[in-house]
Structure formats: C-alpha cells, structure tokens
Design an enzyme around this catalytic site. Structure first.
Site, short mmCIF file in Angstrom:
data_model
loop_
_atom_site.label_atom_id
_atom_site.label_comp_id
_atom_site.label_asym_id
_atom_site.label_seq_id
_atom_site.Cartn_x
_atom_site.Cartn_y
_atom_site.Cartn_z
N CYS A 151 1.85 1.59 -17.53
CA CYS A 151 2.27 0.31 -17.99
C CYS A 151 1.77 -0.09 -19.11
CB CYS A 151 2.15 -0.84 -16.63
SG CYS A 151 0.41 -1.23 -16.63
N CYS A 209 -2.24 -3.42 -10.70
CA CYS A 209 -3.12 -4.31 -11.36
C CYS A 209 -4.50 -4.66 -10.61
CB CYS A 209 -2.33 -5.51 -11.56
SG CYS A 209 -0.76 -5.64 -12.57
#
Length: 167
Positions: A61, A131
């Site tokens: 990402c 994350c």
C-alpha cells in the site's frame, strides 16, 4: 441528443443508482480523532544513544512508518516516543496510538504490544489490519535498534578497559 436505444447500448440508462450502503467506508471515531489530532508527531536525533528508531513499510500500500523511542538508560523505561508516518488515516492513527501506549512503560513490556490490540482499540476493518501490523513492527524495530546501540556502546566502552588490563 442521443436516442433511448443508443443510451441503453452505451450503458447510459434512465436509472440513477445510489451507491450501496455497504460500499461506503467510515473510520471509527478513534481513528478520526488520532488522524485529526495525532499525538507525538516528530522525531528525535537518531544518533542519540538513548533513542531507538524503527522504520518499517508496507510495499502493498506504500505506507511508511518511523517510530522512535527515548529510553532512560538506567531504568529501561521509555520516557518519550514520537512518530512520522506517510500513509492513510489508519496508519497515522495506529502510529499515534502506539506512541501513547509505549510511553512510560518498560522496554520488555512494549514488545508484547500486539497489532490485534491496536486494531481492536481503533476498530480497524480487516482491510486495514496491515496498518496495526506496521505499528507493532515499528515498536519492535525501535526496541531492537536501541538494544543494538546499547550493545555497541557497551563493547566500545569495554574495549579501552580491556586494553588497559592487557597493557
């Protein structure tokens, strides 16, 4: 003007479709809070022997996270922490939470912080779990960096004493 037949062929039918509710993505209020008011943004001098730096990234990402800890070398307690993150709101929120959670804790305690705890606290959806994984990895990398610096400085300090003993 296009005829009705042409509009149908081109997919420009008469219906106006509203986006499906399940396609909308909303961040949890804790994510929004940490994104709008991130805690502990900044950086320390990485050459400081009491600072450990963890730099991690997610190639999938493009998120990059730098988390730093400042440690009291006598007690092993993390006295301060900061971060800089290039990424989405969930990555920034995960970094912010991680710095809050490590401050005031012992070095051996913070390595037990799991990404699942961060994800649960922020109510991250499965698509954003990476994350919280970055935050966990950044904590561990910062601790490892600090410990490597301590080991290096202790062997450098031991060397002159050993040389004096040999001489």
């Amino acid at each position: 003007m296009l005829s009705n037949a042409t509009k149908r062929v081109l997919g420009l039918g008469f219906r106006r479709e509203a986006p499906a509710i399940n396609q909308l993505r909303f961040y949890h209020e804790r994510v929004v809070d940490h994104y709008n008011n991130p805690r502990n943004v900044g950086s320390f001098d990485k050459s400081d022997p009491n600072v450990g730096t963890g730099l991690v990234g997610a190639p999938a990402c493009g998120d990059v996270m730098k988390l730093q800890i400042k440690v009291d070398d006598k007690t092993g307690q993390i006295v301060d922490a900061c971060f800089k993150t290039f990424g989405c709101g969930s990555a920034i929120a995960s970094s912010s939470v991680a710095t809050e959670w490590v401050k005031g804790r012992q070095m051996e305690d913070v390595v037990s912080i799991k990404n699942t705890e961060i994800a649960k606290h922020l109510s991250l959806p499965p698509v954003k779990l990476h994350c919280s994984m970055l935050a966990e990895d950044a904590i561990k990398a910062a601790v490892k960096d600090y410990e490597a610096k301590r080991a290096k400085s202790s062997t450098a300090e031991a060397s002159p004493a050993e040389k004096a003993a040999d001489g």
